[in-house]
Design a protein around this motif. Structure first.
Motif, mmCIF file in Angstrom:
data_model
loop_
_atom_site.group_PDB
_atom_site.id
_atom_site.type_symbol
_atom_site.label_atom_id
_atom_site.label_comp_id
_atom_site.label_asym_id
_atom_site.label_seq_id
_atom_site.Cartn_x
_atom_site.Cartn_y
_atom_site.Cartn_z
ATOM 1 N N SER A 140 0.689 -1.219 -0.134
ATOM 2 C CA SER A 140 -0.001 0.058 -0.074
ATOM 3 C C SER A 140 0.881 1.254 -0.006
ATOM 4 O O SER A 140 2.099 1.148 0.213
ATOM 5 C CB SER A 140 -1.206 -0.184 1.296
ATOM 6 O OG SER A 140 -0.015 0.221 2.325
ATOM 7 N N LYS A 144 1.938 -0.076 5.168
ATOM 8 C CA LYS A 144 1.602 -0.608 6.213
ATOM 9 C C LYS A 144 0.814 -1.823 5.696
ATOM 10 O O LYS A 144 0.804 -2.910 6.684
ATOM 11 C CB LYS A 144 0.471 0.178 7.059
ATOM 12 C CG LYS A 144 1.230 1.456 7.651
ATOM 13 C CD LYS A 144 -0.055 2.244 8.308
ATOM 14 C CE LYS A 144 0.780 3.414 9.004
ATOM 15 N NZ LYS A 144 -0.365 4.309 9.763
ATOM 16 N N GLU A 145 0.586 -2.237 4.609
ATOM 17 C CA GLU A 145 -0.063 -3.425 4.315
ATOM 18 C C GLU A 145 0.659 -4.055 2.841
ATOM 19 O O GLU A 145 1.031 -3.082 2.021
ATOM 20 C CB GLU A 145 -1.606 -3.121 3.802
ATOM 21 C CG GLU A 145 -2.295 -2.619 4.978
ATOM 22 C CD GLU A 145 -3.803 -2.200 4.431
ATOM 23 O OE1 GLU A 145 -4.679 -1.906 5.398
ATOM 24 O OE2 GLU A 145 -4.201 -1.962 3.267
ATOM 25 N N ASP A 165 -0.593 -7.344 7.436
ATOM 26 C CA ASP A 165 -0.076 -6.359 8.060
ATOM 27 C C ASP A 165 1.417 -6.377 7.944
ATOM 28 O O ASP A 165 2.124 -7.469 8.463
ATOM 29 C CB ASP A 165 -0.459 -6.310 9.425
ATOM 30 C CG ASP A 165 -0.156 -5.388 10.340
ATOM 31 O OD1 ASP A 165 1.496 -5.430 10.691
ATOM 32 O OD2 ASP A 165 -0.826 -4.554 11.143
ATOM 33 N N GLN A 167 3.946 -4.746 9.542
ATOM 34 C CA GLN A 167 4.845 -4.802 10.821
ATOM 35 C C GLN A 167 4.641 -6.077 11.731
ATOM 36 O O GLN A 167 5.589 -6.885 12.060
ATOM 37 C CB GLN A 167 4.252 -3.760 11.690
ATOM 38 C CG GLN A 167 5.237 -3.531 13.031
ATOM 39 C CD GLN A 167 4.952 -2.215 13.652
ATOM 40 O OE1 GLN A 167 3.791 -1.556 13.397
ATOM 41 N NE2 GLN A 167 5.570 -1.672 14.488
ATOM 42 N N ARG A 168 3.509 -6.587 11.873
ATOM 43 C CA ARG A 168 3.219 -7.824 12.313
ATOM 44 C C ARG A 168 3.125 -9.098 11.563
ATOM 45 O O ARG A 168 3.408 -10.076 12.009
ATOM 46 C CB ARG A 168 1.749 -7.644 13.022
ATOM 47 C CG ARG A 168 1.512 -6.713 14.105
ATOM 48 C CD ARG A 168 0.172 -6.861 14.728
ATOM 49 N NE ARG A 168 -0.700 -7.492 14.174
ATOM 50 C CZ ARG A 168 -2.035 -6.755 13.786
ATOM 51 N NH1 ARG A 168 -2.166 -5.596 13.926
ATOM 52 N NH2 ARG A 168 -2.969 -7.725 13.301
ATOM 53 N N ARG A 169 3.320 -8.941 10.349
ATOM 54 C CA ARG A 169 3.207 -9.741 9.395
ATOM 55 C C ARG A 169 2.384 -11.072 9.530
ATOM 56 O O ARG A 169 2.512 -12.227 9.527
ATOM 57 C CB ARG A 169 4.783 -10.715 9.389
ATOM 58 C CG ARG A 169 6.036 -9.558 9.009
ATOM 59 C CD ARG A 169 7.203 -10.257 9.123
ATOM 60 N NE ARG A 169 8.162 -9.265 8.907
ATOM 61 C CZ ARG A 169 9.498 -9.507 9.515
ATOM 62 N NH1 ARG A 169 9.691 -10.400 9.946
ATOM 63 N NH2 ARG A 169 10.249 -8.470 9.027
ATOM 64 N N GLU A 170 1.064 -10.522 9.939
ATOM 65 C CA GLU A 170 -0.039 -11.227 9.852
ATOM 66 C C GLU A 170 -1.353 -10.985 8.794
ATOM 67 O O GLU A 170 -1.104 -9.772 8.398
ATOM 68 C CB GLU A 170 -0.569 -11.380 11.195
ATOM 69 C CG GLU A 170 0.250 -11.723 12.362
ATOM 70 C CD GLU A 170 -0.466 -11.201 13.840
ATOM 71 O OE1 GLU A 170 -1.394 -10.767 13.761
ATOM 72 O OE2 GLU A 170 0.334 -11.502 14.791
ATOM 73 N N LEU A 172 -4.269 -9.948 7.561
ATOM 74 C CA LEU A 172 -5.310 -8.956 8.148
ATOM 75 C C LEU A 172 -6.711 -9.323 7.759
ATOM 76 O O LEU A 172 -7.887 -9.265 8.314
ATOM 77 C CB LEU A 172 -5.233 -7.330 7.684
ATOM 78 C CG LEU A 172 -4.140 -6.632 8.409
ATOM 79 C CD1 LEU A 172 -4.006 -5.412 7.881
ATOM 80 C CD2 LEU A 172 -4.306 -6.931 10.106
#
Length: 175
Positions: A140, A144-145, A165, A167-170, A172
Motif C-alpha cells: 500500500s 503498512k499493508e 499487516d 509490521q506484524r506479518r499477519e 488482516l
C-alpha cells in the motif's frame, strides 16, 4: 523470451527478464537500447529496483536465491539465499525489506508462501502462510499493508486476495 519488466524509480532503466537464457537485459530509456545482459540464476522471473534506483533485485523461478546488482556499474553483489524459488518480488518503500511469493510447486495447506527478507542483514526473516498459492505482492502507498494475489497456476486456481499487516506479518483480511 522476455517475460516481466521493471522500471527504475528514476526512470533511467528498464530491466527485462529473459527466462530462457537466464539473463536480464538492461535497457537505457534515454537511448532506447540494451546496454548489458546480466547473467543471473536459472529462470529469472521478476525484478525490482531499490527506491533510490541504486540496486536491482532479481528473483528466480528455479533457484533458491535472489540476485543483486549495483545499477550503472552492473557489479553483482552477494546473492540473498532464501531457500526456495520465488515468483514475484517487491521492496518496501523504506528499503528495509524485500517480500517474495512462492508459486509453482505443488500447493499443500500450511505451506508458507510469502517470504520476507531483511535487507539490512540480507537474510530471510520470515515465511508467512497465506493459506493459498501466493502469486504477486505489492505494498500500500503508506507501506503498512502488503496485498497478495493467490491465483497460483491453472492447476491450483484461487480467487483469493490477502491483505497482510507488514509490521506484524499477519494476514488482516482474505478477500
Amino acid at each position: 523470451g522476455p517475460h516481466n519488466l521493471a522500471l527504475s524509480p528514476d526512470g533511467r532503466w528498464v530491466a527485462v527478464d529473459n527466462r530462457r537464457s537466464d539473463e536480464v537485459s538492461m535497457i537505457d530509456t534515454t537511448a532506447f537500447r540494451e546496454v548489458i545482459r546480466l547473467k543471473t540464476g536459472r529462470q529469472p522471473h521478476d525484478m525490482v529496483f531499490s527506491p533510490d534506483s541504486s540496486l536491482l533485485y532479481i528473483g528466480h523461478e528455479l533457484d533458491p536465491h535472489i540476485a543483486r546488482f549495483e545499477v550503472g556499474s552492473w557489479r553483482e553483489l552477494d546473492h540473498i539465499s532464501v531457500g526456495t524459488a520465488q515468483h514475484d518480488i517487491s521492496v518496501t518503500q523504506d528499503h528495509t525489506e524485500l517480500w517474495f511469493t512462492v508459486t509453482g510447486s505443488r500447493f499443500k495447506p500450511g505451506l508458507r508462501r510469502v517470504g520476507v527478507v531483511d535487507l539490512r542483514s540480507a537474510k530471510l526473516a520470515q515465511m508467512i502462510d497465506t493459506g493459498y498459492d501466493a502469486h504477486d505482492v505489492i505494498f500500500s502507498p503508506d507501506g503498512k499493508e502488503a496485498w497478495v494475489t493467490n491465483s497460483g497456476y491453472l492447476t491450483v486456481p484461487s480467487d483469493v486476495v490477502n491483505v497482510i499487516d507488514v509490521q506484524r506479518r499477519e494476514v488482516l483480511a482474505t478477500l
